[in-house]
Write a protein that holds these residues in place. Structure first.
Motif, PDB file in Angstrom:
ATOM      1  N   ARG A 358      -2.798   7.045  -1.255  1.00  0.00           N
ATOM      2  CA  ARG A 358      -3.519   5.768  -1.357  1.00  0.00           C
ATOM      3  C   ARG A 358      -2.562   4.623  -1.685  1.00  0.00           C
ATOM      4  NH1 ARG A 358      -9.221   7.014  -4.580  1.00  0.00           N
ATOM      5  NH2 ARG A 358     -10.145   8.380  -2.980  1.00  0.00           N
ATOM      6  N   GLU A 361      -1.079   3.602   1.351  1.00  0.00           N
ATOM      7  CA  GLU A 361      -2.067   3.168   2.348  1.00  0.00           C
ATOM      8  C   GLU A 361      -2.169   4.134   3.524  1.00  0.00           C
ATOM      9  OE1 GLU A 361      -1.088  -0.806   3.452  1.00  0.00           O
ATOM     10  OE2 GLU A 361      -1.369  -1.614   1.447  1.00  0.00           O
ATOM     11  N   ASP A 388      -5.347   8.123 -13.193  1.00  0.00           N
ATOM     12  CA  ASP A 388      -5.059   6.685 -13.253  1.00  0.00           C
ATOM     13  C   ASP A 388      -4.912   6.235 -14.700  1.00  0.00           C
ATOM     14  OD1 ASP A 388      -4.555   4.186 -12.334  1.00  0.00           O
ATOM     15  OD2 ASP A 388      -6.591   3.728 -11.716  1.00  0.00           O
ATOM     16  N   ASP A 394      -2.486   2.088 -11.472  1.00  0.00           N
ATOM     17  CA  ASP A 394      -3.370   1.245 -10.662  1.00  0.00           C
ATOM     18  C   ASP A 394      -3.592   1.860  -9.279  1.00  0.00           C
ATOM     19  OD1 ASP A 394      -5.045  -0.842 -10.171  1.00  0.00           O
ATOM     20  OD2 ASP A 394      -3.467  -2.245  -9.563  1.00  0.00           O
ATOM     21  N   PRO A 396      -5.341   2.815  -6.031  1.00  0.00           N
ATOM     22  CA  PRO A 396      -6.468   2.235  -5.288  1.00  0.00           C
ATOM     23  C   PRO A 396      -7.640   3.203  -5.228  1.00  0.00           C
ATOM     24  CG  PRO A 396      -4.407   1.924  -4.091  1.00  0.00           C
ATOM     25  CD  PRO A 396      -4.106   2.865  -5.218  1.00  0.00           C
ATOM     26  N   SER A 397      -8.827   2.688  -5.482  1.00  0.00           N
ATOM     27  CA  SER A 397     -10.023   3.525  -5.441  1.00  0.00           C
ATOM     28  C   SER A 397     -11.131   2.760  -4.726  1.00  0.00           C
ATOM     29  CB  SER A 397     -10.474   3.886  -6.865  1.00  0.00           C
ATOM     30  OG  SER A 397     -11.621   4.697  -6.841  1.00  0.00           O
TER      31      SER A 397
END
Length: 550
Positions: A358, A361, A388, A394, A396-397
């Motif tokens: 994540r 990306e 996390d 941090d 991404p969720s």
């Protein structure tokens, strides 16, 4: 020196990486390592710059980048007013201990030198490989960082150097494969990537070896002797990815042997490299095979750093994940073990790998991990939340609403279903703020409800596959959403006049037979209430459900 007043250490990291053209993936794993360093009591504001600079060197070496410690130290020192940064091998050793890196990776140039010596390659040809690495890095650092391993990249540079100087590329790749214990296909793929990048530049004299030192690369049989019996790597088909196996001794496997150690001198049991990287924390080579079942059983309750890293390596190979993401995931393990509550190493390995994906990306997510391992996707997603918090990265969720957008687009559902799904999520979140469902489960459950009241057929299995949610939990989430909305309507918490699905409820496939008895009764009550508001009648099955009769 430039003033650094008000600048944080992470800002200096960003500026150094920008100046030295460090790829994004290498920067990201170093940022994760900054979080690890901040958790060490021995590290404070007075020395964190030194250790973070050393961490950047480690990350660069792991990615095969030809960026030496002197260059990093000089760039970093320019951002400090009061002192200069120096990076020694001892500092790299200390930083590697803090960061749970079992062995300081070799410099890419030194790795090329080692492989060249192992296969008796002329020094001037190795020099050409050095130029190839440096020039490729200057043109596009990402091409270097995207290699499966530093060993494969160094082997690819040596192979390309031999090719442009008239040697048979396949023969050279076979020899280098045996010396580095990296697959021939991995080396071939790296050579091709470098060749595409450099293009016509390879015709320059810069890439020609000195005429007086031209010679032949050792043949495969000779290479095995030169590398103390390293032998040839296991064959790969041409379709296999450009990477090494978890047991490769190219500097990536922390507990594995160096190329010179794989000499076959252990009298009994497989060598560490023979175990495919799966049992480094198990019995010693001499014990392997004596009582394998007992050993595995005893090790299962313990989630160790080594066990998680081994599982990451296995998943990386099966899912064809790139090397930077692998390193990013492994960089989280040290802080996560003992802090994140998991049932087994697979859950934590899956969560750290998904976190890395994540952050980079990538499209691969929890559902893909679950498809390759006996672990629920929801366990991986839930572990991500705890991870996390543990590493403060941090991660991404995506929110349920964002996942709804993806589901609607993938299944080409109507705007009405999309809008109703989002309203459903908002209402359910207000009613059940502490629900136990994951974002993918809630998203898929809301889409099932919205599609059903809009008369659209959807497949729960397909929704689960797209969202990465287990179908059974999608169904449970949908049932709880139905109960919450139906009871909210009857209780007046949802304005009847503003509720878009009441008029569709009586004709929809939401029936008292859906789900468990509680869900059925809630639907029956809502239908009865709606029928009364609309001046209509309800069927016998709905009345039976309301009355609790069969």
């Amino acid at each position: 020196m430039a003033s650094s007043a008000g600048d944080g250490v992470e800002d200096r990291l960003l500026r150094v990486c920008e100046q030295l053209q460090i790829p994004k993936e290498t920067l990201q794993i170093t940022q994760v390592r900054l979080g690890q360093l901040r958790n060490k009591p021995e590290i404070d504001e007075g020395n964190i710059d030194d250790f973070l600079a050393a961490a950047l060197v480690l990350s660069a070496r792991e990615d095969g980048l030809p960026v030496d410690e002197e260059t990093v130290a000089s760039a970093w020192s320019e951002l400090l007013d009061d002192r200069e940064i120096t990076i020694t091998e001892q500092q790299l050793d200390t930083a590697s201990v803090y960061l749970d890196v079992d062995e300081v990776p070799p410099k890419p140039q030194a790795l090329a030198d080692r492989l060249g010596l192992a296969v008796e390659m002329p020094d001037s040809l190795v020099d050409v490989a050095h130029r190839i690495l440096l020039d490729a890095f200057e043109l596009n650092p990402e091409v270097i960082a995207n290699g499966r391993s530093p060993g494969a990249t160094a082997g690819g540079a040596l192979s390309l150097a031999a090719l442009v100087n008239g040697h048979d590329a396949e023969d050279v790749q076979n020899v280098l494969s045996g010396a580095s214990k990296t697959s021939r296909v991995a080396i071939e793929n790296r050579a091709e990537a470098l060749k595409r990048l450099l293009g016509d530049r390879l015709q320059d004299e810069r890439y020609q070896m000195s005429a007086e030192t031209e010679g032949q690369v050792a043949q495969p049989a000779e290479a095995a002797t030169a590398t103390d019996g390293a032998g040839e790597a296991e064959e790969q088909s041409a379709a296999e990815p450009d990477e090494t196996t978890p047991g490769d001794a190219d500097g990536e496997t922390p507990s594995g042997p160096t190329p010179g150690d794989a000499d076959g001198e252990t009298p009994s049991g497989p060598t560490p490299g023979d175990a495919d990287g799966e049992t480094p924390s198990g019995p010693t080579p001499g014990d392997a095979g004596d009582e394998p079942e007992t050993a595995v059983t005893e090790a299962e309750p313990d989630v160790t750093v080594q066990a998680v890293e081994d599982e990451i390596d296995a998943l990386v190979e099966e899912l064809d994940v790139d090397a930077p993401t692998r390193l990013l995931a492994r960089g989280m393990v040290g802080d996560a073990v003992g802090e994140v509550d998991v049932s087994n190493a697979t859950e934590l390995a899956g969560a750290t790998l998904v976190a890395g994906l994540r952050l980079n990306e990538a499209d691969t997510d929890a559902g893909d991990v679950a498809a390759h391992r006996p672990v629920e996707a929801r366990a991986v997603v839930q572990t991500l939340g705890a991870l996390d918090e543990a590493i403060d990265a941090d991660i991404p969720s995506p929110s349920p609403a964002e996942i709804v957008s993806d589901l609607v687009a993938e299944l080409e559902l109507s705007d009405a279903v999309a809008e109703e799904s989002r309203r459903t999520l908002e209402r359910y979140a207000a009613d059940e703020p502490d629900g136990d469902y994951t974002a993918p489960e809630l998203a898929a459950g809301s889409v099932v409800f919205a599609a059903t009241v809009n008369g659209t057929q959807v497949d729960v299995e397909q929704l689960g596959a797209i969202s990465g949610a287990t179908p059974a939990f999608v169904t449970d989430a949908m049932n709880d959403i139905v109960v919450s909305l139906c009871l909210g309507l009857v209780a007046g918490e949802i304005d009847y006049e503003e509720c878009s699905w009441t008029t569709d409820l009586l004709e929809s496939e939401l029936s008292p037979d859906l789900g468990d008895s509680r869900t059925g009764r809630a639907i029956a009550v809502a239908k009865t209430y709606t029928a009364g508001r609309e001046g209509r009648h309800v069927d016998d099955a709905t009345l039976d459900a309301v009355l609790g009769t069969e």
